[in-house]
Enzyme design. Structure first.
Site, PDB file in Angstrom:
ATOM      1  N   SER A   6       7.470  33.699   4.834  1.00 26.67           N
ATOM      2  CA  SER A   6       6.771  33.361   6.075  1.00 26.67           C
ATOM      3  C   SER A   6       5.691  34.381   6.384  1.00 26.67           C
ATOM      4  O   SER A   6       4.904  34.182   7.290  1.00 26.67           O
ATOM      5  CB  SER A   6       7.755  33.267   7.239  1.00 26.67           C
ATOM      6  OG  SER A   6       8.590  34.394   7.270  1.00 26.67           O
ATOM      7  N   HIS A  19       6.439  26.744   2.805  1.00 28.50           N
ATOM      8  CA  HIS A  19       6.987  27.416   3.987  1.00 28.50           C
ATOM      9  C   HIS A  19       7.564  26.404   4.982  1.00 28.50           C
ATOM     10  O   HIS A  19       6.826  25.711   5.685  1.00 28.50           O
ATOM     11  CB  HIS A  19       5.871  28.246   4.657  1.00 28.50           C
ATOM     12  CG  HIS A  19       6.325  28.978   5.866  1.00 28.50           C
ATOM     13  ND1 HIS A  19       5.519  29.198   6.948  1.00 28.50           N
ATOM     14  CD2 HIS A  19       7.524  29.534   6.177  1.00 28.50           C
ATOM     15  CE1 HIS A  19       6.196  29.857   7.870  1.00 28.50           C
ATOM     16  NE2 HIS A  19       7.412  30.073   7.424  1.00 28.50           N
ATOM     17  N   GLU A  34       4.257  24.240   5.425  1.00 27.62           N
ATOM     18  CA  GLU A  34       2.975  24.743   4.925  1.00 27.62           C
ATOM     19  C   GLU A  34       3.085  24.912   3.399  1.00 27.62           C
ATOM     20  O   GLU A  34       4.036  25.521   2.915  1.00 27.62           O
ATOM     21  CB  GLU A  34       2.641  26.084   5.569  1.00 27.62           C
ATOM     22  CG  GLU A  34       2.345  25.952   7.066  1.00 27.62           C
ATOM     23  CD  GLU A  34       2.109  27.299   7.742  1.00 27.62           C
ATOM     24  OE1 GLU A  34       1.159  27.395   8.535  1.00 27.62           O
ATOM     25  OE2 GLU A  34       2.882  28.238   7.495  1.00 27.62           O
ATOM     26  N   ASN A  76       2.401  30.406  11.845  1.00 29.02           N
ATOM     27  CA  ASN A  76       2.969  31.651  12.378  1.00 29.02           C
ATOM     28  C   ASN A  76       1.910  32.533  13.026  1.00 29.02           C
ATOM     29  O   ASN A  76       2.183  33.260  13.977  1.00 29.02           O
ATOM     30  CB  ASN A  76       3.686  32.436  11.281  1.00 29.02           C
ATOM     31  CG  ASN A  76       5.133  31.981  11.121  1.00 29.02           C
ATOM     32  OD1 ASN A  76       5.640  31.231  11.941  1.00 29.02           O
ATOM     33  ND2 ASN A  76       5.777  32.439  10.075  1.00 29.02           N
TER      34      ASN A  76
HETATM   35  N1  CAA Z   1      20.350  22.122  11.551  1.00 29.43           N
HETATM   36  C1  CAA Z   1      20.269  20.784  11.469  1.00 29.43           C
HETATM   37  N2  CAA Z   1      20.003  19.990  12.526  1.00 29.43           N
HETATM   38  C2  CAA Z   1      19.845  20.607  13.724  1.00 29.43           C
HETATM   39  C3  CAA Z   1      19.929  21.998  13.883  1.00 29.43           C
HETATM   40  C4  CAA Z   1      20.193  22.776  12.724  1.00 29.43           C
HETATM   41  N3  CAA Z   1      20.283  24.103  12.756  1.00 29.43           N
HETATM   42  N4  CAA Z   1      19.715  22.302  15.184  1.00 29.43           N
HETATM   43  C5  CAA Z   1      19.516  21.138  15.814  1.00 29.43           C
HETATM   44  N5  CAA Z   1      19.584  20.128  14.945  1.00 29.43           N
HETATM   45  C6  CAA Z   1      19.409  18.684  15.217  1.00 29.43           C
HETATM   46  C7  CAA Z   1      20.553  18.123  16.014  1.00 29.43           C
HETATM   47  O1  CAA Z   1      21.607  17.709  15.179  1.00 29.43           O
HETATM   48  C8  CAA Z   1      19.871  16.964  16.713  1.00 29.43           C
HETATM   49  O2  CAA Z   1      19.742  15.894  15.787  1.00 29.43           O
HETATM   50  P1  CAA Z   1      19.796  14.352  16.289  1.00 29.43           P
HETATM   51  O3  CAA Z   1      18.721  14.192  17.322  1.00 29.43           O
HETATM   52  O4  CAA Z   1      19.521  13.576  15.026  1.00 29.43           O
HETATM   53  O5  CAA Z   1      21.181  14.154  16.841  1.00 29.43           O
HETATM   54  C9  CAA Z   1      18.460  17.471  17.008  1.00 29.43           C
HETATM   55  O6  CAA Z   1      18.246  18.551  16.063  1.00 29.43           O
HETATM   56  C10 CAA Z   1      18.327  18.020  18.418  1.00 29.43           C
HETATM   57  O7  CAA Z   1      19.312  19.041  18.576  1.00 29.43           O
HETATM   58  P2  CAA Z   1      20.094  19.328  19.926  1.00 29.43           P
HETATM   59  O8  CAA Z   1      20.222  18.060  20.720  1.00 29.43           O
HETATM   60  O9  CAA Z   1      21.345  20.078  19.591  1.00 29.43           O
HETATM   61  O10 CAA Z   1      19.220  20.396  20.686  1.00 29.43           O
HETATM   62  P3  CAA Z   1      17.736  20.331  21.186  1.00 29.43           P
HETATM   63  O11 CAA Z   1      17.307  18.959  21.584  1.00 29.43           O
HETATM   64  O12 CAA Z   1      17.678  21.426  22.156  1.00 29.43           O
HETATM   65  O13 CAA Z   1      16.883  20.725  19.890  1.00 29.43           O
HETATM   66  C11 CAA Z   1      15.852  22.238  18.434  1.00 29.43           C
HETATM   67  C12 CAA Z   1      17.123  21.897  19.176  1.00 29.43           C
HETATM   68  C13 CAA Z   1      15.549  21.167  17.380  1.00 29.43           C
HETATM   69  C14 CAA Z   1      16.079  23.567  17.716  1.00 29.43           C
HETATM   70  C15 CAA Z   1      14.656  22.309  19.457  1.00 29.43           C
HETATM   71  O14 CAA Z   1      15.005  23.166  20.521  1.00 29.43           O
HETATM   72  C16 CAA Z   1      13.360  22.802  18.881  1.00 29.43           C
HETATM   73  O15 CAA Z   1      12.608  22.041  18.290  1.00 29.43           O
HETATM   74  N6  CAA Z   1      13.054  24.114  19.049  1.00 29.43           N
HETATM   75  C17 CAA Z   1      11.855  24.721  18.515  1.00 29.43           C
HETATM   76  C18 CAA Z   1      12.091  25.145  17.100  1.00 29.43           C
HETATM   77  C19 CAA Z   1      10.852  25.748  16.470  1.00 29.43           C
HETATM   78  O16 CAA Z   1       9.801  25.896  17.057  1.00 29.43           O
HETATM   79  N7  CAA Z   1      11.006  26.152  15.198  1.00 29.43           N
HETATM   80  C20 CAA Z   1       9.957  26.835  14.461  1.00 29.43           C
HETATM   81  C21 CAA Z   1      10.258  28.308  14.440  1.00 29.43           C
HETATM   82  S1  CAA Z   1       9.027  29.237  13.569  1.00 29.43           S
HETATM   83  C22 CAA Z   1       9.622  29.318  11.988  1.00 29.43           C
HETATM   84  O17 CAA Z   1      10.699  28.894  11.653  1.00 29.43           O
HETATM   85  C23 CAA Z   1       8.674  29.899  10.998  1.00 29.43           C
HETATM   86  C24 CAA Z   1       8.941  31.229  10.507  1.00 29.43           C
HETATM   87  O18 CAA Z   1       8.482  31.529   9.445  1.00 29.43           O
HETATM   88  C25 CAA Z   1       9.596  32.258  11.322  1.00 29.43           C
END
Ligand code: CAA
Length: 281
Positions: free
Chosen positions: A119, A140, A152, A190
């Protein structure tokens, strides 16, 4: 070129998620870890995630079993010998990545594509650890990999265009949104995202309540507040990304806050360790 069999090296949060995405997409997948304990953690992570999907009514038990049946697990790099593509997802340490790629260079087929899920590190620099830098691309994924659409695809200065195109096609076939870009610190997403997360940690350091920081941005439409998101990503990873992007951009927005360094030094690296900005069960 098709990728019938794909290896994933490192089954931590990202590697396990990537292996799940591949297996859900019908791809025969080989997961490799450094020892039995890490392998077991990765396997149970994937089992837990797919079983949660069954509980939520998103997957049948039969479909889950088929997904799990597509993944084989090993602590032996030799298991990657007949893979068409291998995706590395080990921690963000250039020496470690270089060591892994040197091993992949030895065991993988000469026509295999080797990808890194880095990342923040330079794909060109990682590729230099091999005798075949033209075979190395960046791929990524975002956390949680099974949910996040963006992937990405990064071409280094040496990547063969047809390899970049093939990986981009695979990512699309897996139901993700591929964005193909060049090799620079933080790539695109990022670089932008951490322009928000960096100042959020800086604000927390000045004494603004973490709940207020998170509530403010949730209320304008982000799925989770920035400090909760950093806990999800892992504060160690956040620190590595900020350091790499800051070294390149020089922007004060990307300067890692002292509170972030302190939490990482204490081993409070977010959800995966049970605590970060917040505590978790
Ligand atoms: N693994 C698999 N599925 C997951 C999961 C995980 N760890 N966490 C959540 N889910 C799934 C759930 O099972 C659910 O699926 P369905 O709709 O099919 O039932 C769905 O995601 C929604 O989950 P929840 O209802 O439990 O919770 P939520 O609605 O609050 O969503 C979230 C959780 C998807 C994490 C949401 O809060 C979100 O999109 N957050 C932002 C995440 C983000 O921005 N990520 C990028 C980070 S930057 C990065 O990763 C890059 C790097 O290099 C650092």
């Amino acid at each position: 070129m098709g990728f019938g069999k794909v290896g994933v090296v490192g089954l931590g949060t990202m590697g396990a998620g990537i292996a799940e995405v591949l297996a859900r997409g019908g791809v025969e997948t080989v997961g490799v870890e450094i020892n039995d304990a890490a392998l077991e953690r990765g396997r149970s992570g994937i089992e837990g995630s797919t079983t949660r999907a069954v509980t939520r009514g998103k997957l049948t038990e039969e479909a889950r079993d088929q997904i799990l049946g597509r993944i084989t697990f090993s602590t032996d790099f030799g298991a990657l010998a007949d893979c068409d593509l291998v995706i590395e997802a080990v921690p963000e340490l250039i020496a470690l990545k270089a060591k892994v790629f040197a091993q992949l260079d030895e065991v993988c087929r000469p026509d295999a594509v080797l990808a890194t899920n880095t990342s923040s590190l330079s794909v060109t620099e990682i590729a230099a650890a091999t005798s075949r830098p033209e075979s190395i691309v960046g791929v990524h994924f975002f956390n949680p990999a099974p949910v996040m659409k963006l992937v990405e695809v990064i071409h280094s200065e040496r990547s063969r265009p047809e390899f970049v195109a093939a990986v981009t096609e695979l990512v699309g076939d897996l139901g993700k949104v591929p964005v193909t870009i060049g090799d620079r610190a933080g790539f695109v997403a990022n670089r932008l995202l951490f322009g928000l997360l960096g100042p959020a940690a800086q604000l927390a350091e000045t004494g603004v309540a973490k709940e207020d920081i998170d509530a403010s941005l949730k209320a304008i439409g982000l799925p989770m507040g920035p400090l909760t998101l950093m806990d999800l990503i892992g504060l160690d990873t956040c620190l590595e990304v900020l350091e790499a992007v800051h070294a390149d951009s020089g922007s004060p927005r990307h300067e890692p806050a002292g509170i972030l360094r302190k939490l990482v030094d204490e081993g409070s690296v977010g959800r995966k360790s049970g605590g970060g900005f917040y505590t978790y069960d």
